[in-house]
Scaffold this motif. Structure first.
Motif, mmCIF file in Angstrom:
data_model
loop_
_atom_site.group_PDB
_atom_site.id
_atom_site.type_symbol
_atom_site.label_atom_id
_atom_site.label_comp_id
_atom_site.label_asym_id
_atom_site.label_seq_id
_atom_site.Cartn_x
_atom_site.Cartn_y
_atom_site.Cartn_z
ATOM 1 N N ASN A 136 40.259 20.538 -8.998
ATOM 2 C CA ASN A 136 40.021 19.470 -9.840
ATOM 3 C C ASN A 136 41.377 18.723 -10.025
ATOM 4 O O ASN A 136 42.091 18.843 -10.879
ATOM 5 C CB ASN A 136 39.643 19.947 -11.299
ATOM 6 C CG ASN A 136 38.426 20.902 -11.156
ATOM 7 O OD1 ASN A 136 37.644 20.688 -10.653
ATOM 8 N ND2 ASN A 136 38.361 21.935 -11.956
ATOM 9 N N PRO A 157 42.629 17.808 -19.055
ATOM 10 C CA PRO A 157 41.386 17.073 -18.755
ATOM 11 C C PRO A 157 41.231 15.707 -19.154
ATOM 12 O O PRO A 157 40.368 14.975 -18.583
ATOM 13 C CB PRO A 157 40.498 17.962 -19.676
ATOM 14 C CG PRO A 157 41.384 19.150 -19.897
ATOM 15 C CD PRO A 157 42.563 18.986 -19.939
ATOM 16 N N TYR A 158 42.267 15.181 -19.789
ATOM 17 C CA TYR A 158 42.331 13.726 -20.131
ATOM 18 C C TYR A 158 42.641 13.023 -18.830
ATOM 19 O O TYR A 158 42.589 11.715 -18.694
ATOM 20 C CB TYR A 158 42.976 13.301 -21.429
ATOM 21 C CG TYR A 158 42.518 13.979 -22.575
ATOM 22 C CD1 TYR A 158 41.485 13.185 -22.979
ATOM 23 C CD2 TYR A 158 43.061 15.104 -23.127
ATOM 24 C CE1 TYR A 158 40.963 13.984 -24.348
ATOM 25 C CE2 TYR A 158 42.615 15.609 -24.086
ATOM 26 C CZ TYR A 158 41.572 14.932 -24.854
ATOM 27 O OH TYR A 158 41.160 15.382 -26.030
ATOM 28 N N THR A 186 35.766 13.145 -13.551
ATOM 29 C CA THR A 186 34.536 13.481 -13.255
ATOM 30 C C THR A 186 34.178 13.177 -11.817
ATOM 31 O O THR A 186 34.668 12.271 -11.164
ATOM 32 C CB THR A 186 33.492 13.073 -14.250
ATOM 33 O OG1 THR A 186 33.423 11.612 -14.125
ATOM 34 C CG2 THR A 186 33.899 13.363 -15.649
ATOM 35 N N SER A 223 46.503 21.461 -22.446
ATOM 36 C CA SER A 223 45.290 20.803 -23.108
ATOM 37 C C SER A 223 45.035 19.354 -22.776
ATOM 38 O O SER A 223 44.100 18.722 -22.980
ATOM 39 C CB SER A 223 45.433 21.085 -24.536
ATOM 40 O OG SER A 223 46.504 20.420 -25.191
ATOM 41 N N GLN A 271 42.116 14.327 -15.626
ATOM 42 C CA GLN A 271 41.178 14.698 -14.629
ATOM 43 C C GLN A 271 39.934 13.836 -14.451
ATOM 44 O O GLN A 271 39.228 13.566 -15.278
ATOM 45 C CB GLN A 271 40.695 15.990 -14.557
ATOM 46 C CG GLN A 271 41.723 16.938 -14.306
ATOM 47 C CD GLN A 271 41.497 18.665 -14.640
ATOM 48 O OE1 GLN A 271 40.649 19.098 -15.241
ATOM 49 N NE2 GLN A 271 42.126 19.444 -13.711
ATOM 50 N N LYS A 315 37.202 13.677 -17.631
ATOM 51 C CA LYS A 315 36.531 14.792 -18.060
ATOM 52 C C LYS A 315 36.632 14.804 -19.794
ATOM 53 O O LYS A 315 35.418 15.328 -20.201
ATOM 54 C CB LYS A 315 37.432 16.249 -17.617
ATOM 55 C CG LYS A 315 36.995 16.593 -16.014
ATOM 56 C CD LYS A 315 37.512 17.914 -15.599
ATOM 57 C CE LYS A 315 36.948 18.193 -14.197
ATOM 58 N NZ LYS A 315 37.304 19.564 -13.830
ATOM 59 N N LYS A 316 37.628 14.618 -20.172
ATOM 60 C CA LYS A 316 37.606 14.363 -21.815
ATOM 61 C C LYS A 316 37.889 12.858 -22.066
ATOM 62 O O LYS A 316 38.633 12.421 -21.368
ATOM 63 C CB LYS A 316 38.543 15.672 -22.382
ATOM 64 C CG LYS A 316 38.060 16.740 -22.368
ATOM 65 C CD LYS A 316 38.880 17.802 -23.274
ATOM 66 C CE LYS A 316 38.426 19.169 -23.413
ATOM 67 N NZ LYS A 316 39.218 19.750 -24.512
#
Length: 174
Positions: A61, A114-115, A119, A111, A117, A157-158
């Motif tokens: 990812n 994901p901001y 999609t 944490s 990464q 992702k987020k």
């Protein structure tokens, strides 16, 4: 296991013989025929550890790539990134952080990943007009994501906007 030959498969000798129908030349029961197939992926490379002890591996990812897309054959073509296979070609990618080896103190950074990464791209049927990009500013609030040899705008992702809304809401309560 026995494989039956398709009724309308063309005989072939090389993959070039099957280019006209967009297929591959495969050996089926001893006969070379044009078949739908998936080309063999590039082999997974072994990377030398950074500074001799920090392991490096290709991301499953990946995070966004700030540096330009670059084809490569080995890690020396990419320094400080590493050379990772993506389909039939290899491209320079940033390494995967080793959060699991030292989880203490890295939770805030972990944490935030994901901001950064992307999609995965939608199926081609739904991805009719992907927006190409060169820098992260071209896509904001989305990300400029490397997909094989090109970069396209994709959502993270987020959602970054959801993060900003949550932070401002929490600061407003104080």
């Amino acid at each position: 296991m026995s494989v039956t030959l398709p009724i309308f498969s063309l005989p072939c000798k090389t993959n070039k013989d099957c280019d006209i129908v967009g297929q591959l030349c495969c050996n089926v029961n001893g006969k070379m025929r044009c078949q739908k197939g998936v080309p063999k992926p590039a082999p997974k490379p072994i990377h030398t550890p950074l500074l001799g002890f920090i392991p490096r591996e290709c991301p499953t990812n990946p995070v966004i790539e700030i540096l330009p897309v670059k084809n490569c054959t080995n890690d020396t073509d990419c320094w400080p990134r590493i050379c990772c296979p993506d389909g039939q070609h290899s491209y320079c990618r940033s390494t995967v952080p080793e959060w699991e080896r030292d989880p203490s103190g890295f939770y805030p950074l972990r944490s935030m990943i994901p901001y950064l990464q992307c999609t995965p791209p939608p199926p081609l049927l739904f991805d009719l007009f992907p927006k190409p990009c060169r820098t992260p500013i071209d896509c904001f609030p989305n990300l400029c994501c490397q997909e094989q040899g090109k970069k396209f705008c994709r959502p993270p992702k987020k959602s970054l906007l959801a993060l900003i809304a949550t932070v401002t809401q929490r600061l407003g309560r104080r």
